[in-house]
Design an enzyme around this catalytic site. Structure first.
Site, PDB file in Angstrom:
ATOM      1  N   ASP A   1       0.906  -1.144   0.000  1.00  0.00           N
ATOM      2  CA  ASP A   1       0.000   0.000   0.000  1.00  0.00           C
ATOM      3  C   ASP A   1       0.943   1.191   0.000  1.00  0.00           C
ATOM      4  O   ASP A   1       1.534   1.513   1.036  1.00  0.00           O
ATOM      5  CB  ASP A   1      -0.889   0.013   1.243  1.00  0.00           C
ATOM      6  N   HIS A   2       1.123   1.811  -1.159  1.00  0.00           N
ATOM      7  CA  HIS A   2       2.228   2.763  -1.236  1.00  0.00           C
ATOM      8  C   HIS A   2       2.040   3.980  -0.324  1.00  0.00           C
ATOM      9  O   HIS A   2       2.986   4.668  -0.019  1.00  0.00           O
ATOM     10  CB  HIS A   2       2.536   3.160  -2.690  1.00  0.00           C
TER      11      HIS A   2
ATOM     12  N   HIS B   1      -5.647   2.961   0.818  1.00  0.00           N
ATOM     13  CA  HIS B   1      -4.857   4.090   1.310  1.00  0.00           C
ATOM     14  C   HIS B   1      -5.535   4.870   2.441  1.00  0.00           C
ATOM     15  O   HIS B   1      -4.931   5.147   3.468  1.00  0.00           O
ATOM     16  CB  HIS B   1      -4.556   5.076   0.173  1.00  0.00           C
TER      17      HIS B   1
HETATM   18  C1  BG6 Z   1      -3.278   4.719  -6.683  1.00  0.00           C
HETATM   19  C2  BG6 Z   1      -4.632   4.844  -7.327  1.00  0.00           C
HETATM   20  O1  BG6 Z   1      -3.254   3.647  -5.783  1.00  0.00           O
HETATM   21  O2  BG6 Z   1      -2.966   5.910  -6.006  1.00  0.00           O
HETATM   22  C3  BG6 Z   1      -4.684   6.056  -8.249  1.00  0.00           C
HETATM   23  O3  BG6 Z   1      -4.916   3.680  -8.061  1.00  0.00           O
HETATM   24  C4  BG6 Z   1      -4.240   7.290  -7.523  1.00  0.00           C
HETATM   25  O4  BG6 Z   1      -6.001   6.239  -8.764  1.00  0.00           O
HETATM   26  C5  BG6 Z   1      -2.907   7.055  -6.835  1.00  0.00           C
HETATM   27  O5  BG6 Z   1      -4.135   8.339  -8.462  1.00  0.00           O
HETATM   28  C6  BG6 Z   1      -2.528   8.236  -5.978  1.00  0.00           C
HETATM   29  O6  BG6 Z   1      -1.243   8.062  -5.476  1.00  0.00           O
HETATM   30  P1  BG6 Z   1      -0.386   9.311  -5.067  1.00  0.00           P
HETATM   31  O7  BG6 Z   1       0.831   8.731  -4.436  1.00  0.00           O
HETATM   32  O8  BG6 Z   1      -0.107  10.085  -6.319  1.00  0.00           O
HETATM   33  O9  BG6 Z   1      -1.238  10.105  -4.117  1.00  0.00           O
END
Ligand code: BG6
Length: 511
Positions: free
Chosen positions: A194-195, A258
């Protein structure tokens, strides 16, 4: 020379990544080009990459090693956080090779096994990390073939699987995937990405709470009125994303993972220790305490779903969601969702957590704001009225301009006792003077170090789906589904989301 208290007290906790062969399934995709390889390159630039690390890209398209590297280099030049240095790239890219195979071709995996064994015989690490970065419909095939070819075992090293989102599309599919993964890799060797957990500011939530007593003693329903979590994006369905998004929607795409992860970090109890399971045990308890919905009407009262209509974002005219590429013109997929989440536990009883996520909003930003209760209506509050001045708000900016600020009231200089809202502001960039590593850098290092703290555990994923499924069911299976609202692209969302808070006497905080 002054001693560094962190070093003296051994407060600098650092993982030691071990070298391995990293096999990326779906290596010709966007994730590999935009995130994984640039993360590895930046780790190399920082001197963090374990020596001898090798990358094998596994994908269907026909390509030579050289062609594969060229494509990666092109993207690295565009996105690398630290720029692109030709000499470093030359050296780094020598460790990258390409393996062509269909995901369901047993021979391709047998050939991969031979190749990894040869690499090992030539001195490469016996540790293997398999990164599932393909489209999710191939996960089952890939895992079963990994097992079929005996790739999930190494005589002298470890084997781990890193699984990208989406981790299922509901509870049943997540349970199925968990079962397939765990038939091949034990839970301790499974790393669900989960980044958001790899973002510096998300990691700092626990430090803010548990290393600063000032905040933690005030962290409950006795002092906090409500909490908001907002994730805004100006992006729409660029680059053919509509195909994926149609099946997902804002709730599954961002909230199930997230945003519920951020909510868990904010709401969890102090863990027994800082181990991966110590922390994840507490996060699961939060998810288990989320108040369930009674029925579709209850969902309608507490959750707003909406789609953007045509509008202007950052000066550019854009089409509405239903007219986007690869989107069904009669689509019932939400590009925006706002929820009022209640946590039925001792600490949070009565404190609403308002969570919202939207595409095509005016700007990019993710932040959490903690809204403290107003003091009694006496003294200064009596003269201006408690309502007239905002209460104290603690804002955690996850991105961009990562930092934390505290909104308070101050006397404006001059003879009159005029109160004015002011801010105490901590900014990462100013305090630490360098850009934060990308989430994927931290997560790859942690997976190589065997530290699963920042990865979602099986029960976390399933409990989050259980919550989200109630909403999806009300939207898609109820005979009387809650309505789909609308908002013009470039606005802050539908009026129904404002009404959700207005009903409780609150307003969304502007990013
Ligand atoms: C991803 C989603 O997990 O996270 C995308 O699938 C989203 O839809 C993205 O744009 C957002 O990541 P970050 O790090 O740019 O906030």
């Amino acid at each position: 020379m002054e001693a560094n208290p962190f070093r003296e007290a051994d407060l600098s906790l650092r993982n030691h990544p071990e070298s391995c062969v990293l096999v990326i399934f779906g290596a010709t995709g966007d994730l590999t080009h935009r995130k994984l390889i640039p993360a590895l390159y930046n780790m190399a630039a920082d001197g963090d990459l374990p020596p001898g690390l090798k990358v094998v890209g596994f994908a269907r398209r026909e390509k030579s090693d050289e062609e594969f590297r060229e494509g990666l280099e092109k993207l690295n030049k565009e996105v690398s956080r630290q720029g692109h240095n030709d000499d470093l790239w030359e050296q780094f890219s020598q460790s990258i090779t390409y393996h062509e195979s269909n995901f369901n071709d047993a021979d391709g995996y047998a050939a991969l096994k031979e190749r990894l064994d040869e690499m090992e015989a030539e001195g490469a690490s016996p540790n293997r990390m398999y990164y599932l970065a393909s489209a999710p419909e191939f996960f089952d095939d890939i895992l079963l073939h990994i097992r079929g070819a005996g790739l999930n075992q190494s005589k002298t090293g470890w084997c781990r699987a890193v699984v990208e989102k989406p981790f299922g599309t509901d509870l049943a599919t997540a349970q199925h995937l968990n079962q397939v993964v765990n038939d091949v890799f034990p839970e301790k060797d499974t790393y669900r990405i989960d980044h958001y957990l790899g973002k510096e500011t998300a990691q700092n939530i626990m430090v803010l709470r548990f290393a600063n007593n000032l905040f933690e003693v005030l962290w409950s329903n006795r002092f906090i009125d409500h909490i908001q979590i907002t994730c805004a994006e100006p992006l729409g369905m660029e680059g053919g994303r509509g195909g994926y998004y149609e099946k997902s929607g804002a709730l599954r795409d961002m909230v199930q993972n997230h945003l519920l992860q951020l909510l868990s970090l904010i709401a969890m109890e102090p863990p027994a220790d800082l181990t991966a399971d110590g922390i994840r045990d507490e996060k699961v308890k939060v998810l288990k305490s989320l108040r369930p919905f009674e029925d579709a009407d209850d969902v309608g009262e507490n959750v707003v779903r909406a789609q953007y209509t045509a509008g202007t974002v950052n000066g550019e005219e854009v089409v509405g969601y239903r007219r986007e590429d690869r989107v069904n013109p009669g689509s019932m997929t939400e590009s925006y969702v706002a929820l009022k989440v209640m946590i039925d536990n001792w600490r949070w009883e009565g404190v609403p957590f308002y969570v919202r996520m939207g595409k095509r909003l005016p700007k990019k930003g993710t932040e959490i704001s903690i809204h403290y209760k107003q003091g009694p209506n006496v003294l200064y509050n009596a003269s201006v009225g408690a309502e007239a001045m905002p209460g104290n708000v603690l804002v955690i900016r996850i991105q961009p301009n990562e930092g934390i600020s505290l909104g308070m009231r101050s006397k404006r200089p001059g003879p009159a006792a005029t109160l004015q809202p002011v801010k105490m502001d901590f900014r990462y960039q100013t305090s630490f003077g360098k850009s934060s590593p990308e989430a994927y850098e931290r997560l790859l290092l942690d997976a190589m170090a065997g530290d699963a703290t920042l990865f979602a555990r099986k029960d976390e994923v399933e409990t989050a789906w259980k919550y989200v499924d109630q909403i999806e069911d009300a939207w898609h299976k109820s005979p009387t589904p809650p309505k789909m609202a609308e908002y013009p692209a470039g606005s802050w969302g539908p009026k129904e989301a404002d009404e959700l808070l207005d009903h409780d006497g609150n307003d969304w905080r502007r990013l």
